[in-house]
Design a protein around this motif. Structure first.
Motif, PDB file in Angstrom:
ATOM      1  N   VAL A 140       0.870  -1.187   0.000  1.00  0.00           N
ATOM      2  CA  VAL A 140       0.000   0.000   0.000  1.00  0.00           C
ATOM      3  C   VAL A 140       0.902   1.231   0.000  1.00  0.00           C
ATOM      4  N   HIS A 141       0.330   2.419  -0.187  1.00  0.00           N
ATOM      5  CA  HIS A 141       1.117   3.652  -0.243  1.00  0.00           C
ATOM      6  C   HIS A 141       1.590   4.113   1.132  1.00  0.00           C
ATOM      7  N   SER A 142       0.887   3.727   2.188  1.00  0.00           N
ATOM      8  CA  SER A 142       1.233   4.170   3.534  1.00  0.00           C
ATOM      9  C   SER A 142       2.441   3.413   4.068  1.00  0.00           C
ATOM     10  N   LEU A 143       3.534   4.139   4.345  1.00  0.00           N
ATOM     11  CA  LEU A 143       4.726   3.506   4.912  1.00  0.00           C
ATOM     12  C   LEU A 143       4.449   2.948   6.305  1.00  0.00           C
ATOM     13  N   ALA A 348       9.371   8.443   1.713  1.00  0.00           N
ATOM     14  CA  ALA A 348       9.378   9.301   2.903  1.00  0.00           C
ATOM     15  C   ALA A 348       9.860  10.708   2.564  1.00  0.00           C
ATOM     16  N   ARG A 349      10.889  10.815   1.748  1.00  0.00           N
ATOM     17  CA  ARG A 349      11.420  12.132   1.387  1.00  0.00           C
ATOM     18  C   ARG A 349      10.377  12.960   0.632  1.00  0.00           C
ATOM     19  N   GLN A 350       9.687  12.342  -0.302  1.00  0.00           N
ATOM     20  CA  GLN A 350       8.664  13.065  -1.057  1.00  0.00           C
ATOM     21  C   GLN A 350       7.560  13.586  -0.142  1.00  0.00           C
ATOM     22  N   ALA A 351       7.160  12.769   0.825  1.00  0.00           N
ATOM     23  CA  ALA A 351       6.078  13.177   1.716  1.00  0.00           C
ATOM     24  C   ALA A 351       6.515  14.290   2.670  1.00  0.00           C
ATOM     25  N   ILE A 352       7.751  14.194   3.211  1.00  0.00           N
ATOM     26  CA  ILE A 352       8.207  15.168   4.198  1.00  0.00           C
ATOM     27  C   ILE A 352       8.618  16.487   3.542  1.00  0.00           C
ATOM     28  N   SER A 353       9.198  16.408   2.345  1.00  0.00           N
ATOM     29  CA  SER A 353       9.680  17.627   1.674  1.00  0.00           C
ATOM     30  C   SER A 353       8.618  18.291   0.791  1.00  0.00           C
ATOM     31  N   SER A 354       7.415  17.768   0.816  1.00  0.00           N
ATOM     32  CA  SER A 354       6.369  18.340  -0.050  1.00  0.00           C
ATOM     33  C   SER A 354       5.915  19.713   0.429  1.00  0.00           C
ATOM     34  N   ALA A 359      -1.645  13.960   5.895  1.00  0.00           N
ATOM     35  CA  ALA A 359      -1.605  12.575   6.360  1.00  0.00           C
ATOM     36  C   ALA A 359      -0.337  11.861   5.901  1.00  0.00           C
ATOM     37  N   ALA A 360       0.076  12.124   4.651  1.00  0.00           N
ATOM     38  CA  ALA A 360       1.286  11.478   4.129  1.00  0.00           C
ATOM     39  C   ALA A 360       2.521  11.919   4.919  1.00  0.00           C
ATOM     40  N   PHE A 361       2.555  13.197   5.318  1.00  0.00           N
ATOM     41  CA  PHE A 361       3.675  13.708   6.101  1.00  0.00           C
ATOM     42  C   PHE A 361       3.779  12.976   7.426  1.00  0.00           C
ATOM     43  N   TRP A 362       2.673  12.931   8.171  1.00  0.00           N
ATOM     44  CA  TRP A 362       2.700  12.284   9.479  1.00  0.00           C
ATOM     45  C   TRP A 362       2.921  10.775   9.347  1.00  0.00           C
ATOM     46  N   ASP A 363       2.420  10.205   8.288  1.00  0.00           N
ATOM     47  CA  ASP A 363       2.632   8.777   8.046  1.00  0.00           C
ATOM     48  C   ASP A 363       4.129   8.476   7.944  1.00  0.00           C
ATOM     49  N   SER A 364       4.847   9.292   7.187  1.00  0.00           N
ATOM     50  CA  SER A 364       6.287   9.086   7.013  1.00  0.00           C
ATOM     51  C   SER A 364       7.049   9.362   8.297  1.00  0.00           C
TER      52      SER A 364
END
Length: 405
Positions: A140-143, A348-354, A359-364
């Motif tokens: 799934v997409h969620s790390l 993780a980098r894509q989500a945090i540096s976006s 939700a994707a940020f906190w997920d990473s």
């Protein structure tokens, strides 16, 4: 030498070529005795007085024996009952789950295991997308979801793996126990089979290989479930993707067994086949001694007499197998760890540096924190293992408390 007999704990005697492995099942203290020494010990265990035992030995083998030194060795091994000490485990309790162990490795059970593995191999031959691949980890997409499922999904799989080791030991009437530990950078569950050296060598292979047998069956079962739960269009459903992700971790666990320098299950199989008791340490010392001699640093050479002659003979050509272990580590790193890490940190980098705290940020972020917690757990386990090793009393005999991961 004081006259009279010795009070000894219950001992097992297992012939191994020209030698005899003698030990206590209850404590896991074992030693290799020459045949004459084992015969002398048997007579002492039967209550023969010390002076009579010394006379018998001299008559039987045409040479005197230093019985005081012999008795001191027995005391160091913990074979002698001191003072009011009672025999451990008397009266002994029957080992639980022995019937289940016999059933788990009965002919009908083996037929089922072969059917599952064979069915999976046939399915992979028909549908190559079932073959294990690192990309299957990210189902799934969620790390965070991936990490939670992989981490906690492996718990029952590890318990089943160790359960097979336990049942294989219990079917022989051997006590077993499970603990959490580490092997270098790996957190592992270990099954300790206390007294495996008390059974004939041919009966030790199944307890060593039982975990790998389990992994093969689990891999086959997960693959068959994945194939059976496809979507109508042939794509993998969520259930199928989860099964494939967990199946891939099982494949990595099987490959991990080839890292013989970690004393894996396959290491114990090899050591047993070569009739060795401490092959790894003997092989490493022999390898280092050769290096020190070539470098002219003889003062660093370790005494090799502390290992059995058999360990020393086999240890001379054990080096390539150590290399095989490190080659396996390199292969796992290059073809498994690196691809998975690249994909993981890329997501993780894509989500945090976006720039979006979504939700994707906190997920990473939470996934990275969970990884940090696992590293911390590994450090704690490593320190505990080193501390326990320092506190333990060194033994000059091979231990029958075999740790199977």
């Amino acid at each position: 030498m004081a006259d009279g007999g010795l009070l000894l704990h219950e001992l097992s005697f297992v012939p191994e070529g020209d030698d005899v492995v003698v030990g206590r099942l209850d404590t896991g203290s074992y030693a290799v005795f020459p045949a004459d020494g084992a015969e002398l010990l048997k007579r002492l265990a039967q209550g023969m007085p010390l002076s009579a035992a010394a006379d018998w030995y001299e008559s039987a083998f045409d040479e005197p024996v230093d019985l005081d030194d012999f008795v001191d060795t027995l005391r160091e091994l913990g074979f002698v009952r001191e003072g009011e000490e009672q025999p451990e485990g008397a009266p002994s309790r029957p080992v639980r789950l022995r019937r289940l162990g016999r059933a788990a490795f009965s002919p009908p059970a083996w037929a089922c295991y072969l059917a599952v593995v064979g069915g999976w191999a046939w399915a992979v031959a028909r549908h190559t997308d079932l073959a294990p691949h690192p990309s299957q980890i990210f189902f799934v997409h969620s790390l965070l979801v991936v990490q939670l499922v992989i981490t906690f999904g492996q718990v029952p799989l590890l318990l089943v793996h160790e359960g097979f080791h336990i049942l294989a030991g219990r079917r022989l009437g051997l006590p077993t126990r499970l603990r959490l530990s580490n092997r270098l950078t790996y957190i592992v569950a270990e099954t300790q089979i206390n007294g495996l050296l008390s059974v004939p060598r041919a009966k030790r292979y199944l307890p060593f290989l039982a975990g790998i047998v389990c992994d093969g069956v689990v891999l086959g079962a997960l693959g068959l479930v994945a194939d059976a739960t496809r979507n109508p269009d042939g794509s993998f459903s969520l259930t199928a993707r989860v099964c494939l992700a967990l199946a891939f971790t099982v494949v990595v666990r099987v490959l991990w067994q080839f890292q013989l320098y970690l004393r894996t299950d396959l290491y114990y199989v090899a050591a047993t086949a070569w009739n060795c008791y401490d092959l790894h340490d003997a092989g490493m010392v022999l390898l280092k001694n050769r290096m020190w001699r070539l470098l002219g640093r003889s003062h660093r050479v370790v005494d090799e007499e502390q290992w059995t002659p058999r360990d020393r003979r086999v240890g001379k050509f054990y080096g390539p197998f150590i290399v095989l272990g490190y080659a396996t580590l390199a292969g796992i790193t290059v073809f498994v760890s690196v691809p998975v890490a690249i994909q993981y940190f890329s997501i993780a980098r894509q989500a945090i540096s976006s720039g979006h705290v979504n939700a994707a940020f906190w997920d990473s972020v939470l996934s990275l924190c969970m990884n940090a917690a696992q590293v911390a757990a590994l450090v704690v386990l490593s320190r505990r293992k080193r501390r326990d090793k320092k506190l333990s009393t060194p033994q000059t005999s091979p231990s029958a408390e075999v740790e199977l991961a």
